[in-house]
Design a protein around this motif. Structure first.
Motif, PDB file in Angstrom:
ATOM      1  N   TYR A  42       3.339  -3.352  10.307  1.00  0.00           N
ATOM      2  CA  TYR A  42       1.993  -3.235   9.743  1.00  0.00           C
ATOM      3  C   TYR A  42       1.580  -1.797   9.411  1.00  0.00           C
ATOM      4  O   TYR A  42       0.432  -1.543   9.096  1.00  0.00           O
ATOM      5  CB  TYR A  42       0.969  -3.861  10.702  1.00  0.00           C
ATOM      6  CG  TYR A  42       1.349  -5.271  11.058  1.00  0.00           C
ATOM      7  CD1 TYR A  42       1.315  -6.268  10.102  1.00  0.00           C
ATOM      8  CD2 TYR A  42       1.801  -5.581  12.345  1.00  0.00           C
ATOM      9  CE1 TYR A  42       1.702  -7.559  10.412  1.00  0.00           C
ATOM     10  CE2 TYR A  42       2.185  -6.875  12.666  1.00  0.00           C
ATOM     11  CZ  TYR A  42       2.139  -7.853  11.687  1.00  0.00           C
ATOM     12  OH  TYR A  42       2.534  -9.122  11.995  1.00  0.00           O
ATOM     13  N   SER A  44       3.704   2.280   8.632  1.00  0.00           N
ATOM     14  CA  SER A  44       4.500   3.048   7.664  1.00  0.00           C
ATOM     15  C   SER A  44       5.960   3.186   8.062  1.00  0.00           C
ATOM     16  O   SER A  44       6.681   3.960   7.417  1.00  0.00           O
ATOM     17  CB  SER A  44       3.888   4.450   7.523  1.00  0.00           C
ATOM     18  OG  SER A  44       2.549   4.330   7.130  1.00  0.00           O
ATOM     19  N   ALA A 202      -1.614   4.899   8.422  1.00  0.00           N
ATOM     20  CA  ALA A 202      -2.452   4.348   7.346  1.00  0.00           C
ATOM     21  C   ALA A 202      -3.856   3.970   7.834  1.00  0.00           C
ATOM     22  O   ALA A 202      -4.759   3.757   7.017  1.00  0.00           O
ATOM     23  CB  ALA A 202      -1.756   3.127   6.748  1.00  0.00           C
ATOM     24  N   TYR A 203      -4.030   3.884   9.136  1.00  0.00           N
ATOM     25  CA  TYR A 203      -5.337   3.492   9.689  1.00  0.00           C
ATOM     26  C   TYR A 203      -6.214   4.713   9.970  1.00  0.00           C
ATOM     27  O   TYR A 203      -7.348   4.574  10.432  1.00  0.00           O
ATOM     28  CB  TYR A 203      -5.131   2.665  10.965  1.00  0.00           C
ATOM     29  CG  TYR A 203      -4.328   1.395  10.697  1.00  0.00           C
ATOM     30  CD1 TYR A 203      -4.965   0.184  10.431  1.00  0.00           C
ATOM     31  CD2 TYR A 203      -2.926   1.419  10.669  1.00  0.00           C
ATOM     32  CE1 TYR A 203      -4.232  -0.965  10.160  1.00  0.00           C
ATOM     33  CE2 TYR A 203      -2.187   0.276  10.391  1.00  0.00           C
ATOM     34  CZ  TYR A 203      -2.842  -0.902  10.139  1.00  0.00           C
ATOM     35  OH  TYR A 203      -2.111  -2.042   9.864  1.00  0.00           O
ATOM     36  N   VAL A 218      -4.347   5.376   0.774  1.00  0.00           N
ATOM     37  CA  VAL A 218      -3.318   4.488   1.325  1.00  0.00           C
ATOM     38  C   VAL A 218      -2.770   3.635   0.186  1.00  0.00           C
ATOM     39  O   VAL A 218      -3.526   2.972  -0.529  1.00  0.00           O
ATOM     40  CB  VAL A 218      -3.893   3.609   2.464  1.00  0.00           C
ATOM     41  CG1 VAL A 218      -2.820   2.673   3.017  1.00  0.00           C
ATOM     42  CG2 VAL A 218      -4.457   4.496   3.576  1.00  0.00           C
ATOM     43  N   ARG A 220       0.219   0.809  -1.286  1.00  0.00           N
ATOM     44  CA  ARG A 220       1.146  -0.274  -0.935  1.00  0.00           C
ATOM     45  C   ARG A 220       2.490  -0.014  -1.621  1.00  0.00           C
ATOM     46  O   ARG A 220       2.530   0.203  -2.833  1.00  0.00           O
ATOM     47  CB  ARG A 220       0.539  -1.599  -1.425  1.00  0.00           C
ATOM     48  CG  ARG A 220       1.401  -2.831  -1.280  1.00  0.00           C
ATOM     49  CD  ARG A 220       0.666  -4.000  -1.927  1.00  0.00           C
ATOM     50  NE  ARG A 220       1.460  -5.206  -1.920  1.00  0.00           N
ATOM     51  CZ  ARG A 220       2.406  -5.504  -2.799  1.00  0.00           C
ATOM     52  NH1 ARG A 220       2.699  -4.656  -3.778  1.00  0.00           N
ATOM     53  NH2 ARG A 220       3.068  -6.630  -2.718  1.00  0.00           N
ATOM     54  N   PRO A 282      -5.530  -1.013   4.803  1.00  0.00           N
ATOM     55  CA  PRO A 282      -4.402  -1.557   5.581  1.00  0.00           C
ATOM     56  C   PRO A 282      -4.750  -2.842   6.328  1.00  0.00           C
ATOM     57  O   PRO A 282      -3.856  -3.639   6.635  1.00  0.00           O
ATOM     58  CB  PRO A 282      -4.053  -0.430   6.557  1.00  0.00           C
ATOM     59  CG  PRO A 282      -5.198   0.508   6.543  1.00  0.00           C
ATOM     60  CD  PRO A 282      -5.872   0.358   5.217  1.00  0.00           C
ATOM     61  N   ARG A 287       0.383  -8.546   1.644  1.00  0.00           N
ATOM     62  CA  ARG A 287       1.744  -8.383   2.183  1.00  0.00           C
ATOM     63  C   ARG A 287       2.743  -9.366   1.561  1.00  0.00           C
ATOM     64  O   ARG A 287       3.905  -9.388   1.948  1.00  0.00           O
ATOM     65  CB  ARG A 287       1.735  -8.511   3.718  1.00  0.00           C
ATOM     66  CG  ARG A 287       0.955  -7.391   4.376  1.00  0.00           C
ATOM     67  CD  ARG A 287       1.087  -7.322   5.876  1.00  0.00           C
ATOM     68  NE  ARG A 287       0.296  -6.194   6.371  1.00  0.00           N
ATOM     69  CZ  ARG A 287       0.694  -4.936   6.434  1.00  0.00           C
ATOM     70  NH1 ARG A 287       1.920  -4.638   6.054  1.00  0.00           N
ATOM     71  NH2 ARG A 287      -0.084  -3.973   6.874  1.00  0.00           N
ATOM     72  N   LEU A 319       3.334   1.044   4.008  1.00  0.00           N
ATOM     73  CA  LEU A 319       2.170   1.796   3.533  1.00  0.00           C
ATOM     74  C   LEU A 319       2.403   3.298   3.537  1.00  0.00           C
ATOM     75  O   LEU A 319       2.886   3.857   4.515  1.00  0.00           O
ATOM     76  CB  LEU A 319       0.959   1.463   4.415  1.00  0.00           C
ATOM     77  CG  LEU A 319       0.580  -0.024   4.435  1.00  0.00           C
ATOM     78  CD1 LEU A 319      -0.499  -0.288   5.481  1.00  0.00           C
ATOM     79  CD2 LEU A 319       0.128  -0.498   3.063  1.00  0.00           C
ATOM     80  N   THR A 321       0.408   6.980   3.265  1.00  0.00           N
ATOM     81  CA  THR A 321      -0.926   7.594   3.364  1.00  0.00           C
ATOM     82  C   THR A 321      -0.793   8.958   2.717  1.00  0.00           C
ATOM     83  O   THR A 321      -0.135   9.847   3.264  1.00  0.00           O
ATOM     84  CB  THR A 321      -1.350   7.733   4.840  1.00  0.00           C
ATOM     85  OG1 THR A 321      -1.170   6.465   5.470  1.00  0.00           O
ATOM     86  CG2 THR A 321      -2.809   8.166   4.946  1.00  0.00           C
TER      87      THR A 321
END
Ligand SMILES: Cc1cc2nc3c(=O)[nH]c(=O)nc-3n(C[C@H](O)[C@H](O)[C@H](O)COP(=O)(O)OP(=O)(O)OC[C@H]3O[C@@H](n4cnc5c(N)ncnc54)[C@H](O)[C@@H]3O)c2cc1C
Length: 383
Positions: A42, A44, A202-203, A218, A220, A282, A287, A319, A321
């Motif tokens: 979930y 990187s 990414a969070y 961020v 995809r 994110p 997905r 992901l 960033t």
């Protein structure tokens, strides 16, 4: 037993694992808080492998950091008795009029990276790549790939053996700044610390929106694996890691192998969004894999690496960033000397992890940013 400061590391992914290891080695009492499991899909670091290279088109200034990280990965692998870095060499190809490809060659020259420049005919003879006449290829023997799961496992195991407390399923809701930084977990617990390091990948923009407002994007990205004709597999398995600076973009991949998925892995590295591409959240990113994700990869194989063509057997979303310059951002949060952030790794951070961990740990323990972190100051990104 740890005698140093009590440090909370938020995010036990790539940079968090490396930072926790380096902090624990310096005597800090480290607690890692990771919202998912250790190594997951979930963030990187999904996709099992990451390229390491010294032909750094992003700037020769990164080469000393690659070299330091390379030495640390090797030493860590020897210590844990596991192969973390697979040295395949790296071949890059393109027209020398491409500024990024020219940058890769220039970095080799500027930083005395051993490399071999060859014309298209020689490249076609040595590799299963249809390098067009007029283009060249550059081979760097120091290139290779890192095995993500074993790398992150080794960092975690070493950190725990040095006293680190590692909590998974621990999602941080907020970092409260003030007299003493405190970290609020989703389930309501408030944890105090002497210092905090935020490595949330990414969070990060969601967790600390004031850190670099509007400057972290961020994106995809999709990694995919084909199943080529079995007759082509020996040639593809003997390849170095590779990258093409082509009109379709910077495409890269790995030798055929069975690291996580059996197949021929490739992707497109695009760390800056084209104007039509929106940044993603994110928490809500799509997905699923769509035909439009795979079409550019298939087109690239048709044009330059036909031996790698075949049915796509697996693909995954990962992901990036990104900072506007694609340089990392490693600095304190504005207004609090005890909270550090390491983020914005812009799709090229994995190889550096133990070197970044070492620099961040040094900054936290001594209270001073080492010289090598100046290049990644928040102010350089418009912060
Ligand atoms: C498709 C793709 C290909 C790549 N290829 C390469 C390559 O070939 N070579 C290379 O060097 N680099 C590559 N990279 C880049 C590299 O993988 C990343 O730069 C690196 O993994 C970033 O590390 P990170 O620690 O910032 O993020 P992550 O490894 O994602 O770690 C962040 C962690 O923080 C956790 N977290 C987030 N928020 C919270 C919270 N609130 N509470 C608790 N935990 C939290 C997340 O769950 C996650 O585990 C690639 C990246 C992608 C996506």
């Amino acid at each position: 037993m740890a005698r140093g400061p009590k440090v909370i590391v938020i995010g036990g992914g790539t940079m968090g694992s490396a930072t926790a290891w380096a902090l624990a080695a310096r005597g800090a009492a480290v607690t890692v808080l990771e919202r998912f499991s250790h190594v997951h899909e979930y963030g990187s670091h999904s996709g099992f492998t990451r390229i390491t290279r010294e032909s750094y088109h992003e700037g020769a200034g990164y080469v000393p950091l690659v070299r330091r990280a390379d030495a640390l990965w090797q030493a860590l692998g020897e210590r844990v008795g596991e192969r973390l870095l697979v040295r395949t060499g790296m071949v890059e190809f393109g027209p020398e009029s491409d500024p990024e490809y020219a940058g890769a060659i220039a970095a080799c020259r500027a930083a005395a990276v051993a490399h071999e420049l060859m014309d298209a005919a020689e490249a076609r003879r040595r590799f299963p790549i249809a390098v067009p006449d007029g283009w060249t290829a550059c081979f760097t023997p120091s290139g290779g790939y890192l095995r993500v799961g074993p790398c992150l496992e080794a960092l975690k195991r070493e950190a725990i053996s040095l006293g680190a407390d590692w909590r998974t399923g621990a999602r941080v809701r907020e970092v409260a700044l003030g007299e003493r930084p405190r970290v609020l977990l989703d389930e309501g617990t408030l944890l105090p610390a002497d210092q905090v390091v935020v490595t949330a990948g990414a969070y990060l923009p969601g967790l600390l929106p004031g850190f670099l407002p509007g400057r972290l994007k961020v994106l995809r990205r999709v990694l995919a694996w084909t199943r080529p004709d079995p007759l082509e597999v020996p040639r593809l398995a003997a390849m170095p890691v590779w990258a093409g600076f082509t009109p379709q973009g910077f495409m890269y991949g790995f030798p055929h192998g069975d690291e996580g998925v059996t197949g021929f892995k490739l992707a497109c590295h695009a760390p800056t969004a084209d104007p039509s591409e929106a940044a993603v959240d994110p928490e809500r990113v799509d997905r699923s894999i769509h035909p439009a994700d795979l079409a550019p990869l298939a087109g690239f194989l048709d044009a330059y690496l036909p031996a790698g063509r075949g049915e796509f057997v697996h693909a995954t979303v990962c992901l990036y960033t990104c900072t506007p310059s694609t340089d990392f951002v490693i600095d304190r949060v504005p207004g609090d000397r005890r909270v550090w952030v390491a983020g914005g790794f812009s799709g090229h951070g994995f190889k550096f992890a133990p070197a970044i961990g070492e620099l961040v740990a040094e900054a936290v323990v001594t209270g001073e940013a080492p010289e090598a972190l100046r290049a990644f100051a928040r102010a350089r990104h418009g912060g």
